[in-house]
Design a protein around this motif. Structure first.
Motif, mmCIF file in Angstrom:
data_model
loop_
_atom_site.group_PDB
_atom_site.id
_atom_site.type_symbol
_atom_site.label_atom_id
_atom_site.label_comp_id
_atom_site.label_asym_id
_atom_site.label_seq_id
_atom_site.Cartn_x
_atom_site.Cartn_y
_atom_site.Cartn_z
ATOM 1 N N VAL A 80 -63.641 -77.747 33.120
ATOM 2 C CA VAL A 80 -63.064 -78.235 31.879
ATOM 3 C C VAL A 80 -63.753 -79.531 31.486
ATOM 4 O O VAL A 80 -63.779 -80.492 32.255
ATOM 5 N N ASP A 81 -64.337 -79.522 30.309
ATOM 6 C CA ASP A 81 -64.999 -80.704 29.783
ATOM 7 C C ASP A 81 -64.975 -80.594 28.268
ATOM 8 O O ASP A 81 -65.141 -79.502 27.719
ATOM 9 N N ARG A 82 -64.782 -81.698 27.599
ATOM 10 C CA ARG A 82 -64.702 -81.633 26.135
ATOM 11 C C ARG A 82 -66.049 -81.311 25.491
ATOM 12 O O ARG A 82 -66.106 -80.914 24.339
ATOM 13 N N PHE A 83 -67.129 -81.447 26.222
ATOM 14 C CA PHE A 83 -68.449 -81.135 25.682
ATOM 15 C C PHE A 83 -68.977 -79.784 26.186
ATOM 16 O O PHE A 83 -70.136 -79.446 25.938
ATOM 17 N N ALA A 84 -68.152 -79.016 26.873
ATOM 18 C CA ALA A 84 -68.622 -77.778 27.506
ATOM 19 C C ALA A 84 -69.087 -76.736 26.490
ATOM 20 O O ALA A 84 -70.025 -75.999 26.744
ATOM 21 N N GLY A 85 -68.472 -76.656 25.342
ATOM 22 C CA GLY A 85 -68.835 -75.640 24.362
ATOM 23 C C GLY A 85 -69.812 -76.108 23.301
ATOM 24 O O GLY A 85 -70.053 -75.403 22.322
ATOM 25 N N ARG A 86 -70.369 -77.296 23.510
ATOM 26 C CA ARG A 86 -71.296 -77.828 22.515
ATOM 27 C C ARG A 86 -72.527 -76.936 22.409
ATOM 28 O O ARG A 86 -73.075 -76.480 23.401
ATOM 29 N N GLY A 87 -72.940 -76.658 21.191
ATOM 30 C CA GLY A 87 -74.105 -75.829 20.974
ATOM 31 C C GLY A 87 -73.792 -74.364 20.734
ATOM 32 O O GLY A 87 -74.678 -73.584 20.411
ATOM 33 N N THR A 88 -72.544 -73.980 20.895
ATOM 34 C CA THR A 88 -72.190 -72.576 20.676
ATOM 35 C C THR A 88 -71.888 -72.282 19.211
ATOM 36 O O THR A 88 -71.675 -71.127 18.860
ATOM 37 N N ASP A 89 -71.873 -73.310 18.365
ATOM 38 C CA ASP A 89 -71.589 -73.087 16.947
ATOM 39 C C ASP A 89 -72.692 -72.259 16.289
ATOM 40 O O ASP A 89 -72.413 -71.387 15.457
ATOM 41 N N LEU A 90 -73.942 -72.482 16.676
ATOM 42 C CA LEU A 90 -75.044 -71.689 16.140
ATOM 43 C C LEU A 90 -74.907 -70.231 16.568
ATOM 44 O O LEU A 90 -75.152 -69.317 15.777
ATOM 45 N N ASP A 91 -74.470 -70.013 17.807
ATOM 46 C CA ASP A 91 -74.300 -68.646 18.303
ATOM 47 C C ASP A 91 -73.227 -67.901 17.518
ATOM 48 O O ASP A 91 -73.417 -66.738 17.156
ATOM 49 N N SER A 92 -72.102 -68.541 17.273
ATOM 50 C CA SER A 92 -71.024 -67.864 16.551
ATOM 51 C C SER A 92 -71.416 -67.581 15.103
ATOM 52 O O SER A 92 -71.118 -66.516 14.564
ATOM 53 N N LEU A 93 -72.103 -68.511 14.480
ATOM 54 C CA LEU A 93 -72.571 -68.295 13.109
ATOM 55 C C LEU A 93 -73.599 -67.164 13.059
ATOM 56 O O LEU A 93 -73.511 -66.268 12.204
ATOM 57 N N ALA A 94 -74.522 -67.163 13.983
ATOM 58 C CA ALA A 94 -75.544 -66.110 14.015
ATOM 59 C C ALA A 94 -74.922 -64.753 14.311
ATOM 60 O O ALA A 94 -75.309 -63.741 13.709
ATOM 61 N N ALA A 95 -73.944 -64.698 15.204
ATOM 62 C CA ALA A 95 -73.288 -63.424 15.523
ATOM 63 C C ALA A 95 -72.571 -62.862 14.307
ATOM 64 O O ALA A 95 -72.649 -61.661 14.017
ATOM 65 N N ALA A 96 -71.871 -63.719 13.584
ATOM 66 C CA ALA A 96 -71.164 -63.251 12.389
ATOM 67 C C ALA A 96 -72.139 -62.765 11.329
ATOM 68 O O ALA A 96 -71.933 -61.710 10.707
#
Length: 159
Positions: A80-96
């Motif tokens: 658990v870390d508040r920065f653990a999901g950083r960088g996944t925003d591009l992945d979710s946008l590209a997947a959609a």
């Protein structure tokens, strides 16, 4: 002597979630209102849909699903870390976008987004298995995103 087994959990909870959301969006009145509001807010309001309520409900549902995704991500990584999901925003946008969601709104598919996410995961795994650096993952994902946007722009009649 009969031994009762506990009921099985779905093998892929995300698959079950995507199917449920696809059924919701396609075959329920609330899902149709959500789709219509996303496609054209003005026309949705003219047809009697309370756009503000639908948008608020969509944001609340998005927050609940994001919290659930955070729980899954924490279970997957074990950290658990508040920065653990950083960088996944591009992945979710590209997947959609790969799944057929239009960047300007109006058309979306839960199943298509799931297929887009699976494609990106396969692409990432291919790069990792070949031992390429992290930069190549970002280059590949960015190229796929640009290609998806270019194909959407070419496919639009009013572009």
């Amino acid at each position: 002597l009969m031994v009762r087994r506990p009921p099985r959990s779905p093998p892929f909870p995300c698959t079950t979630l995507f199917r449920s959301l696809a059924v919701f969006a396609r075959w329920t009145p609330a899902g149709r209102r959500l789709t219509m509001t996303g496609a054209n807010e003005h026309m949705a309001a003219l047809s009697g849909i309370r756009v503000r309520t639908v948008k608020t409900s969509a944001y609340v549902a998005s927050a609940v699903l994001a919290a659930g995704a955070g729980v899954f991500f924490t279970g997957f990584t074990g950290y658990v870390d508040r920065f653990a999901g950083r960088g996944t925003d591009l992945d979710s946008l590209a997947a959609a976008l790969l799944g057929g969601t239009q960047f300007i709104g109006g058309r979306a598919s839960f199943v298509g987004s799931a297929v887009g996410a699976l494609f990106l995961v396969a692409l990432t795994n291919l790069i990792v298995v070949n031992g390429l650096a992290l930069e190549w993952q970002l280059i590949a994902k960015g190229s796929v995103l640009i290609l998806a946007l270019a194909l959407q722009t070419v496919g639009r009649a009013d572009a």
